[in-house]
Write a protein that holds these residues in place. Structure first.
Motif, PDB file in Angstrom:
ATOM      1  N   CYS A   3       0.829  -1.206   0.000  1.00  0.00           N
ATOM      2  CA  CYS A   3       0.000   0.000   0.000  1.00  0.00           C
ATOM      3  C   CYS A   3       0.864   1.256   0.000  1.00  0.00           C
ATOM      4  O   CYS A   3       0.551   2.242  -0.684  1.00  0.00           O
ATOM      5  CB  CYS A   3      -0.927   0.002   1.213  1.00  0.00           C
ATOM      6  N   VAL A   4       1.946   1.232   0.764  1.00  0.00           N
ATOM      7  CA  VAL A   4       2.861   2.376   0.777  1.00  0.00           C
ATOM      8  C   VAL A   4       3.490   2.556  -0.599  1.00  0.00           C
ATOM      9  O   VAL A   4       3.604   3.673  -1.115  1.00  0.00           O
ATOM     10  CB  VAL A   4       3.949   2.182   1.851  1.00  0.00           C
ATOM     11  N   PHE A   5       3.894   1.451  -1.223  1.00  0.00           N
ATOM     12  CA  PHE A   5       4.522   1.527  -2.540  1.00  0.00           C
ATOM     13  C   PHE A   5       3.547   2.069  -3.592  1.00  0.00           C
ATOM     14  O   PHE A   5       3.922   2.870  -4.458  1.00  0.00           O
ATOM     15  CB  PHE A   5       5.021   0.145  -2.958  1.00  0.00           C
TER      16      PHE A   5
ATOM     17  N   LEU B 127      -2.958  -5.066  -5.522  1.00  0.00           N
ATOM     18  CA  LEU B 127      -3.071  -4.394  -6.818  1.00  0.00           C
ATOM     19  C   LEU B 127      -4.454  -4.619  -7.427  1.00  0.00           C
ATOM     20  O   LEU B 127      -5.019  -3.721  -8.060  1.00  0.00           O
ATOM     21  CB  LEU B 127      -1.987  -4.911  -7.757  1.00  0.00           C
ATOM     22  N   LEU B 128      -5.017  -5.822  -7.233  1.00  0.00           N
ATOM     23  CA  LEU B 128      -6.332  -6.139  -7.793  1.00  0.00           C
ATOM     24  C   LEU B 128      -7.468  -5.535  -6.984  1.00  0.00           C
ATOM     25  O   LEU B 128      -8.569  -5.326  -7.513  1.00  0.00           O
ATOM     26  CB  LEU B 128      -6.514  -7.658  -7.861  1.00  0.00           C
ATOM     27  N   CYS B 129      -7.210  -5.276  -5.716  1.00  0.00           N
ATOM     28  CA  CYS B 129      -8.257  -4.791  -4.824  1.00  0.00           C
ATOM     29  C   CYS B 129      -8.619  -3.341  -5.168  1.00  0.00           C
ATOM     30  O   CYS B 129      -7.794  -2.430  -5.018  1.00  0.00           O
ATOM     31  CB  CYS B 129      -7.796  -4.894  -3.372  1.00  0.00           C
ATOM     32  N   GLU B 130      -9.849  -3.131  -5.619  1.00  0.00           N
ATOM     33  CA  GLU B 130     -10.296  -1.771  -5.972  1.00  0.00           C
ATOM     34  C   GLU B 130     -10.994  -1.086  -4.803  1.00  0.00           C
ATOM     35  O   GLU B 130     -11.164   0.125  -4.801  1.00  0.00           O
ATOM     36  CB  GLU B 130     -11.237  -1.839  -7.173  1.00  0.00           C
ATOM     37  N   GLY B 131     -11.410  -1.872  -3.821  1.00  0.00           N
ATOM     38  CA  GLY B 131     -12.039  -1.299  -2.649  1.00  0.00           C
ATOM     39  C   GLY B 131     -11.060  -1.160  -1.503  1.00  0.00           C
ATOM     40  O   GLY B 131      -9.864  -0.937  -1.700  1.00  0.00           O
ATOM     41  N   SER B 132     -11.556  -1.313  -0.287  1.00  0.00           N
ATOM     42  CA  SER B 132     -10.711  -1.154   0.894  1.00  0.00           C
ATOM     43  C   SER B 132     -10.537  -2.452   1.664  1.00  0.00           C
ATOM     44  O   SER B 132      -9.971  -2.442   2.746  1.00  0.00           O
ATOM     45  CB  SER B 132     -11.307  -0.086   1.826  1.00  0.00           C
TER      46      SER B 132
END
Length: 517
Positions: free
Chosen positions: A386-388, A425-430
């Motif tokens: 997430c940081v990257f 990367l695939l996760c579009e939500g939270s």
């Protein structure tokens, strides 16, 4: 032990009195205070100090001091002070040796750590503090402004210091954690201090082994399946040890054929072979005073193994094309996923080199053996991803965590890291959900039997055999067709145990079969 002491009986009586006094100390601060006061009495020095390593063995802080009979309050000691870089102290810690300097005025050693006084310091004694497990946890120091014969009391003070260290452990187990001695975290090594993630028994054992070998010059052999984190452990040994300010170099022994690997490691002189138009420094020289990780050591050619053995035994190398050898100071860490003992029995690895490399073996557990660590690692990799990607941290659904817990991970930590990064990367939500992960739970056993390395070896073997059959076993034509130097082709054939005569015979039989048809 007391032969060099002017009054042996009186000294022995004083020493026993100190043992008895230290055994009655109620807590850690009182124990260390009594210890430094006793050191001044036994040594006849004006100054006595105790320095202790932190949990990661990367910081050395002063924990007690007595100067001219006055104890220095622990609160006055700056918690940020780190004496680990002091050359004299680092030598005592790394070599586990007593240092006695009877004339500091003529010594080249820096003594900036000594307090400033009116008269110059003349004599110095520095003794490592070793616990019952033979692990170094700090050092004690005595200094005098007059010429003082301190060598005679060094051995007895070393025994007294070992007693104090062990007594300190006992007191820590008996009292509340809030009363721990500052600057002296002498409990089990911190997992995070070595960059290792997890709280399982297996990973704690690895952390403990790292702490024991950290300040020694032993050769370390890291064994374990592919993806278990061998390079992470090697880097932890380097980054937390005394060589951390020097180079850390990694060389994969399976990445080069024998001739190229030899020149890569040892370097060469101009004119050593065709194309050597200049001198080149090898990796042993590049890693001088640092650490060299030889990854996949099981794939190193036999002839080169003999040269590596000489480096380990003599500490010297000779570059290609040179007639002279020179000394190097490199810590060698070897890593492999193969069983070297089996390779030795098969005649594919030198027995003498195996025993020299396995001076301090560390077996890295597979991820499926690290109970409870999978979820900690997954969260860690997700946070880093997430940081990257510069996005908000993601949550984990219970179903996704259960799915990861039930998976065997044949690729170990490396596979887990790739899966989590892809899922983020695939996760579009939270929230990370099971559909973001592509796991084959029903084929876990099959996946564990056929990992990536074995599949690549099978593909490479098939490709080389097909090319050899195509050219009737002619290695030169096969190498040209594959776009490889002939020497590289020979190296790969040997590594995969491909018999060229069998390939030629298969091609011959195939042609005769076609003719008869």
């Amino acid at each position: 032990m007391f032969t060099q002491v002017p009054q042996p009986l009186a000294y022995a009586e004083s020493l026993m009195t100190q043992f008895a006094k230290l055994a009655r100390a109620p807590d850690g601060p009182a124990l260390l205070s009594a210890f430094v006061r006793g050191l001044t009495e036994l040594s006849g020095c004006e100054l006595a100090q105790v320095y202790l390593l932190d949990a990661t063995h990367t910081r050395l802080g002063i924990s007690a001091e007595c100067l001219d009979g006055v104890l220095r309050p622990l609160e006055a000691t700056s918690p940020m002070a780190n004496y680990y870089e002091e050359e004299l102290m680092q030598f005592v810690l790394c070599q586990n040796r007593i240092v006695c300097l009877e004339d500091l005025s003529s010594s080249l050693q820096k003594t900036d750590f000594l307090p400033v006084v009116t008269a110059p310091w003349r004599s110095l004694l520095c003794v490592p503090l070793v616990n019952q497990h033979k692990s170094i946890e700090g050092l004690m120091l005595c200094a005098s402004q007059r010429r003082n014969e301190l060598q005679g009391v060094a051995d007895s003070l070393r025994l007294l210091g070992s007693f104090v260290v062990d007594q300190l452990h006992v007191l820590q187990r008996l009292r509340h954690p809030s009363d721990l001695v500052r600057s002296a975290a002498l409990g089990p090594p911190s997992i995070s201090g070595y960059g290792l993630i997890g709280e399982s028994t297996a990973i704690r054992k690895i952390s403990s082994l790292i702490s024991k070998v950290l300040h020694t010059s032993y050769t370390v052999l890291l064994r374990g399946e592919t993806g278990t984190g061998k390079e992470v452990v090697a880097r932890a040994i380097h980054d937390c040890g005394p060589r951390r300010s020097k180079a850390f170099i990694v060389q994969n022994c399976a990445a080069f054929p024998e001739s190229l690997l030899e020149s890569e490691l040892f370097g060469y002189r101009k004119g050593a072979f065709t194309g050597a138009d200049r001198d080149r420094v090898g990796l042993f020289d590049a890693a001088n005073h640092g650490t060299l990780l030889l990854d996949e050591i099981g794939d190193m050619p036999m002839q080169l193994q003999a040269k590596l053995l000489r480096v380990l035994q003599e500490g010297e190398i000779r570059p290609l094309g040179s007639n002279e050898t020179h000394k190097i100071d490199v810590r060698i860490i070897a890593a492999t996923h193969r069983d070297l003992a089996v390779l030795v029995s098969e005649g594919k690895f030198r027995e003498d080199l195996y025993y020299r490399l396995a001076q301090f073996p560390i077996e890295l557990p597979a991820l499926r053996q690290r109970e409870g660590d999978i979820l900690d690692l997954a969260r860690h990799f997700a946070d880093k991803a997430c940081v990257f990607l510069q996005r908000e941290p993601v949550r984990w659904s219970k179903a996704a965590l259960n799915q990861l817990s039930d998976y065997a991970f044949p690729g170990n930590v490396r596979e887990l890291k790739g899966l989590v990064e892809r899922a983020v990367l695939l996760c579009e939500g939270s929230e990370l959900r099971p559909e973001h992960f592509s796991l084959c739970n029903e084929k876990t056993a099959e996946c564990s039997r056929f990992n990536v390395r074995k599949r690549l070896e099978q593909f490479e073997r098939s490709l080389l055999l097909d090319c050899l059959r195509k050219h009737d076993g002619n290695q030169t034509l096969a190498a040209r067709d594959l776009g490889l130097p002939r020497r590289t082709l020979l190296y790969r054939l040997g590594r995969l145990n491909i018999n060229t005569s069998e390939a030629y015979q298969e091609a011959k039989d195939a042609r005769s079969h076609v003719v008869r048809f």
